[in-house]
Design a protein around this motif. Structure first.
Motif, PDB file in Angstrom:
ATOM      1  N   ARG A  57      16.905  10.805 -46.807  1.00  0.00           N
ATOM      2  CA  ARG A  57      15.817  11.330 -47.637  1.00  0.00           C
ATOM      3  C   ARG A  57      15.194  12.541 -46.965  1.00  0.00           C
ATOM      4  N   VAL A  58      14.385  13.282 -47.722  1.00  0.00           N
ATOM      5  CA  VAL A  58      13.748  14.498 -47.225  1.00  0.00           C
ATOM      6  C   VAL A  58      12.260  14.459 -47.519  1.00  0.00           C
ATOM      7  N   ILE A  59      11.452  14.865 -46.543  1.00  0.00           N
ATOM      8  CA  ILE A  59      10.033  15.145 -46.764  1.00  0.00           C
ATOM      9  C   ILE A  59       9.836  16.628 -46.498  1.00  0.00           C
ATOM     10  N   PHE A  60       9.481  17.371 -47.526  1.00  0.00           N
ATOM     11  CA  PHE A  60       9.309  18.816 -47.424  1.00  0.00           C
ATOM     12  C   PHE A  60       7.821  19.141 -47.401  1.00  0.00           C
ATOM     13  N   LEU A  61       7.355  19.675 -46.273  1.00  0.00           N
ATOM     14  CA  LEU A  61       5.957  20.059 -46.100  1.00  0.00           C
ATOM     15  C   LEU A  61       5.847  21.547 -46.408  1.00  0.00           C
ATOM     16  N   PHE A  62       5.397  21.874 -47.606  1.00  0.00           N
ATOM     17  CA  PHE A  62       5.380  23.260 -48.077  1.00  0.00           C
ATOM     18  C   PHE A  62       4.017  23.887 -47.822  1.00  0.00           C
ATOM     19  N   MET A  63       4.026  24.948 -47.015  1.00  0.00           N
ATOM     20  CA  MET A  63       2.800  25.673 -46.680  1.00  0.00           C
ATOM     21  C   MET A  63       2.691  26.886 -47.598  1.00  0.00           C
ATOM     22  N   LYS A  64       2.029  26.723 -48.730  1.00  0.00           N
ATOM     23  CA  LYS A  64       1.982  27.744 -49.769  1.00  0.00           C
ATOM     24  C   LYS A  64       1.267  29.005 -49.286  1.00  0.00           C
ATOM     25  N   GLY A  65       1.906  30.153 -49.458  1.00  0.00           N
ATOM     26  CA  GLY A  65       1.282  31.422 -49.149  1.00  0.00           C
ATOM     27  C   GLY A  65       1.932  32.175 -48.014  1.00  0.00           C
ATOM     28  N   GLY A  66       2.662  31.474 -47.138  1.00  0.00           N
ATOM     29  CA  GLY A  66       3.374  32.145 -46.069  1.00  0.00           C
ATOM     30  C   GLY A  66       2.656  32.142 -44.739  1.00  0.00           C
ATOM     31  N   PRO A  67       2.798  31.082 -43.925  1.00  0.00           N
ATOM     32  CA  PRO A  67       2.164  31.060 -42.600  1.00  0.00           C
ATOM     33  C   PRO A  67       2.802  32.086 -41.669  1.00  0.00           C
ATOM     34  N   SER A  68       2.027  32.583 -40.728  1.00  0.00           N
ATOM     35  CA  SER A  68       2.504  33.601 -39.798  1.00  0.00           C
ATOM     36  C   SER A  68       3.298  32.957 -38.666  1.00  0.00           C
ATOM     37  N   HIS A  69       4.565  33.313 -38.576  1.00  0.00           N
ATOM     38  CA  HIS A  69       5.419  32.769 -37.520  1.00  0.00           C
ATOM     39  C   HIS A  69       5.033  33.300 -36.143  1.00  0.00           C
ATOM     40  N   VAL A  70       4.591  34.573 -36.086  1.00  0.00           N
ATOM     41  CA  VAL A  70       4.240  35.158 -34.783  1.00  0.00           C
ATOM     42  C   VAL A  70       2.899  34.646 -34.275  1.00  0.00           C
ATOM     43  N   ASP A  71       2.197  33.858 -35.081  1.00  0.00           N
ATOM     44  CA  ASP A  71       0.940  33.246 -34.666  1.00  0.00           C
ATOM     45  C   ASP A  71       1.058  31.732 -34.527  1.00  0.00           C
ATOM     46  N   SER A  72       2.278  31.207 -34.668  1.00  0.00           N
ATOM     47  CA  SER A  72       2.431  29.751 -34.659  1.00  0.00           C
ATOM     48  C   SER A  72       3.566  29.284 -33.763  1.00  0.00           C
ATOM     49  N   PHE A  73       4.828  29.550 -34.179  1.00  0.00           N
ATOM     50  CA  PHE A  73       5.969  28.972 -33.474  1.00  0.00           C
ATOM     51  C   PHE A  73       6.990  30.007 -32.999  1.00  0.00           C
ATOM     52  N   ASP A  74       6.673  31.292 -33.087  1.00  0.00           N
ATOM     53  CA  ASP A  74       7.604  32.332 -32.641  1.00  0.00           C
ATOM     54  C   ASP A  74       6.870  33.254 -31.666  1.00  0.00           C
ATOM     55  N   TYR A  75       6.860  32.845 -30.413  1.00  0.00           N
ATOM     56  CA  TYR A  75       6.100  33.538 -29.364  1.00  0.00           C
ATOM     57  C   TYR A  75       6.720  34.897 -29.061  1.00  0.00           C
ATOM     58  N   LYS A  76       5.892  35.954 -29.101  1.00  0.00           N
ATOM     59  CA  LYS A  76       6.350  37.320 -28.879  1.00  0.00           C
ATOM     60  C   LYS A  76       5.478  38.015 -27.823  1.00  0.00           C
ATOM     61  N   PRO A  77       5.837  37.870 -26.538  1.00  0.00           N
ATOM     62  CA  PRO A  77       5.048  38.521 -25.482  1.00  0.00           C
ATOM     63  C   PRO A  77       4.942  40.037 -25.657  1.00  0.00           C
ATOM     64  N   LYS A  78       6.024  40.660 -26.137  1.00  0.00           N
ATOM     65  CA  LYS A  78       6.005  42.115 -26.290  1.00  0.00           C
ATOM     66  C   LYS A  78       5.035  42.543 -27.388  1.00  0.00           C
ATOM     67  N   LEU A  79       4.851  41.698 -28.389  1.00  0.00           N
ATOM     68  CA  LEU A  79       3.867  41.998 -29.437  1.00  0.00           C
ATOM     69  C   LEU A  79       2.467  42.009 -28.837  1.00  0.00           C
ATOM     70  N   GLN A  80       2.213  41.083 -27.939  1.00  0.00           N
ATOM     71  CA  GLN A  80       0.916  41.057 -27.265  1.00  0.00           C
ATOM     72  C   GLN A  80       0.746  42.297 -26.377  1.00  0.00           C
ATOM     73  N   GLN A  81       1.821  42.642 -25.701  1.00  0.00           N
ATOM     74  CA  GLN A  81       1.792  43.776 -24.776  1.00  0.00           C
ATOM     75  C   GLN A  81       1.553  45.101 -25.495  1.00  0.00           C
ATOM     76  N   ASP A  82       2.138  45.256 -26.694  1.00  0.00           N
ATOM     77  CA  ASP A  82       2.067  46.529 -27.423  1.00  0.00           C
ATOM     78  C   ASP A  82       1.068  46.493 -28.575  1.00  0.00           C
ATOM     79  N   ASP A  83       0.134  45.573 -28.515  1.00  0.00           N
ATOM     80  CA  ASP A  83      -0.902  45.467 -29.551  1.00  0.00           C
ATOM     81  C   ASP A  83      -1.558  46.829 -29.801  1.00  0.00           C
ATOM     82  N   GLY A  84      -1.614  47.240 -31.071  1.00  0.00           N
ATOM     83  CA  GLY A  84      -2.251  48.492 -31.441  1.00  0.00           C
ATOM     84  C   GLY A  84      -1.336  49.696 -31.453  1.00  0.00           C
TER      85      GLY A  84
END
Length: 474
Positions: A57-84
Motif C-alpha cells: 500500500r501507499v501513503i502519499f503525503l502531498f505538500m500542496k504549493g511546492g516546498p523549498s528543497h534548498v530549505d529542507s532536505f537538499d543542503y547547499k553550502p555554496k548557496l549559503q556562501q554566494d548569498d546575494g
C-alpha cells in the motif's frame, strides 16, 4: 421478459448482447475458484502483481504549493556562501516569474542519524528518521504552473485528463478490504486540478478516490456523510439493496456492458458495507492518549494534520490500498513567493511532528515493512530570490526533492543531486514518470504492462516514458 428474447427467432447479435454479462460472471467464477483467494470485489478489479511486491500500500503525503528543497532536505553550502550574488548559470527559458540573485537559506542544516544526512531545522522531528528515508534529490518535471505540475504528479499528464496514480494502483492490485474504498484522499484541495487529481478518468469509476473532507475545512469534518441510516436497521437495508441490485442487474443484462451502471452497482454495495467498517476506521477514541499526543492532537499547531496522518495509519492497517493526505490551506500553502521564512516556518511546524509520528507508528506496528510513504509537492523552489525584501522563491520544476520511506527502499540514502545551488537536477535525474515507474515497481507492477485500452490505444500511468531507478531499492 424482453420481447426480443421471447420471440421465436433469436438473432446471434441479440443473444450475445443479452448474455454478455453472463460471460463475465463465468470468468469471475473461474477466478474465484483459483488459488488467489480473492473476494468477488477484489477479483473483479485486480490485474494482480507482475512480480513479488515490496509494498502492499501507499501513503502519499502531498505538500500542496511546492516546498523549498534548498530549505529542507537538499543542503547547499555554496548557496549559503554566494548569498546575494548573481546566479552563475543560465536560467530556464520558461519561468513562472522573474527572479533575482541567489538567496541563501535562512535555516541552518545539521547531520542526523548513522547516515549523516543533512536536514534543516525546519524538520527536527522528521530528521530523527533519516535512516529510514530515501531522499530523492533529483526529481524534475516539465511544468512551472501549479495546475499542470500537480496534474503531472498525480496523473502523469499536465494537460490531458488521465487516471490518478491512486486509481492506477487500485486498478492494478484491487483491494484488500471489500468494506472500505481502495483509494482514499483525506482533505484534498479543489484548487489546481481539483477532483482530477484523484479521479479515475477513463478507468472504471470504482477506482476513483473517495474524498474525506476538503483542505479548506478542519480535518474534524473529514468523514463520510450519511454513513448511518437512523430509519432502517441493517436487515431492512440489505433487503432494499438486494431488490435494487436485482433490478439493476436485470437492466444490465438487457442493455449489455455499461460501465456507469456497473460502477453504480458496486458503489451501492460498497456504501452498504462501509456503514460498519468506516465508523470504526475513523473512531480515534480507540487510540491511547500517548498516541494522540505523539501525533500532536493536543496542540493547535499540529492537531489538524496530525489527525489526517493518524487516519492514514488507521486506513493502512485496514487494507486501504492508496491513501493520500494533503497539507494545504487557502492562504499560505507552501507557495512562498514572499514571506518565505514565516510561511515555511508555519507549514513545517504543522506537519513535522505528525509525519514523524506516522513513521514511528507504522514502524512499531510492523506496517512500515510493506507500506510505502511518499512525501513531496508538485515542484520545488528556486535558489534565486523573488519578492520584496528578497524573502521569497519562485516555482522550480527543474530539480527538487521528494522522499520515500518504508517498503523496499534504502533508508539513509541521498539519491541523485541538483547543481551546487539547487536549480537543476544533474545527477541520476528522476523525472516524474520515473517516480511513478519506481513506485509501481515497489508495488510489484511493471509500469509498461499496467495498461488500459481506451479510445483505440493502450494507456498507462507513465504514458510512453518512465524508468525504474533500481539504485534506491533495498
Amino acid at each position: 421478459m424482453n420481447n426480443e428474447i421471447s420471440s421465436a427467432v433469436l438473432s446471434r447479435r441479440c443473444l450475445l448482447r443479452n448474455s454478455a454479462v453472463g460471460f463475465g460472471y463465468l470468468a469471475l467464477q473461474a477466478m474465484l475458484s483459483g488459488p488467489t483467494g480473492l473476494s468477488a470485489a477484489s477479483a473483479a478489479s485486480a490485474t494482480l502483481s507482475h512480480f513479488p511486491a515490496r509494498a502492499k500500500r501507499v501513503i502519499f503525503l502531498f505538500m500542496k504549493g511546492g516546498p523549498s528543497h534548498v530549505d529542507s532536505f537538499d543542503y547547499k553550502p555554496k548557496l549559503q556562501q554566494d548569498d546575494g550574488k548573481p546566479f552563475p548559470f543560465e536560467k530556464p527559458r520558461v519561468q513562472f516569474a522573474p527572479t533575482g540573485n541567489l538567496l541563501g537559506s535562512p535555516w541552518k542544516f545539521q547531520q542526523y542519524g548513522e547516515s549523516g544526512v543533512h536536514v534543516s531545522e525546519l524538520f527536527p522531528h522528521v530528521a530523527q528518521h533519516v535512516d529510514d528515508i530515501c531522499f530523492l534529490n533529483s526529481v524534475h518535471g516539465t511544468n512551472p504552473s501549479h495546475g499542470g505540475a500537480a496534474l503531472k504528479l498525480h496523473t502523469g499528464s499536465d494537460n490531458f485528463i488521465r487516471p490518478s496514480m491512486g486509481s492506477w494502483v487500485t486498478y492494478g492490485l484491487g483491494t484488500e478490504n471489500d468494506n472500505l474504498p481502495g483509494f482514499v484522499t483525506i482533505c484534498p484541495t479543489f484548487a489546481h486540478g481539483g477532483a482530477k487529481n484523484w479521479d479515475s478518468a477513463f478507468l472504471p469509476a470504482r477506482f476513483q478516490g473517495v474524498p474525506l473532507g476538503v483542505a479548506s475545512q478542519p480535518s474534524t469534518k473529514a468523514e463520510v456523510k450519511y454513513i448511518a441510516n437512523p430509519q432502517w436497521n441493517a436487515k431492512v437495508q440489505r433487503m432494499q439493496l438486494d431488490l435494487m441490485q436485482a433490478m439493476n442487474q436485470e437492466h444490465l443484462a438487457m442493455s449489455g456492458p455499461e460501465s456507469s451502471l456497473e460502477a453504480r452497482i458496486q458503489a451501492f454495495e460498497l456504501a452498504y458495507q462501509m456503514q460498519t467498517e468506516m465508523p470504526l476506521a475513523q473512531n480515534l477514541a480507540e487510540e491511547t492518549p500517548d498516541t494522540l499526543e505523539m501525533y500532536g492532537l493536543n496542540d493547535a499547531m499540529t492537531e489538524d494534520f496530525g489527525r489526517q496522518c493518524l487516519l492514514a495509519r488507521r486506513f493502512a492497517e485496514r487494507g486501504v490500498r492508496f491513501i493520500q493526505v494533503t497539507h494545504s490551506d487557502s492562504k499560505v500553502q507552501w507557495d512562498q513567493h514572499g514571506d518565505l521564512k514565516a510561511g515555511h516556518t508555519k507549514n513545517a511546524a504543522e506537519v513535522d511532528k505528525p509525519i514523524a509520528a506516522l513513521l514511528t507508528d507504522l514502524k512499531q506496528r510492523g506496517l512500515l515493512e510493506d507500506t510505502l510513504v511518499l512525501w513531496g509537492g508538485e515542484f520545488g523552489r528556486t535558489p534565486t530570490c523573488q519578492g520584496a525584501g528578497a524573502d521569497g522563491r519562485d516555482h522550480n520544476p527543474e530539480g527538487f526533492t521528494m522522499w520515500m520511506a518504508g517498503a523496499g527502499v534504502q533508508g539513509g540514502l541521498r539519491y541523485g543531486a541538483t547543481d551546487d545551488y539547487g536549480y537543476y537536477a544533474v545527477e541520476n535525474k528522476m523525472h516524474v514518470h520515473d517516480l511513478h515507474a519506481t513506485l509501481l515497481h515497489l508495488l510489484g507492477m511493471n509500469h509498461e504492462q499496467l495498461t488500459y485500452k481506451h479510445a483505440g490505444r493502450d494507456f498507462r500511468l507513465t504514458d510512453v516514458h518512465g524508468q525504474v531507478h533500481h539504485q534506491i531499492l533495498a
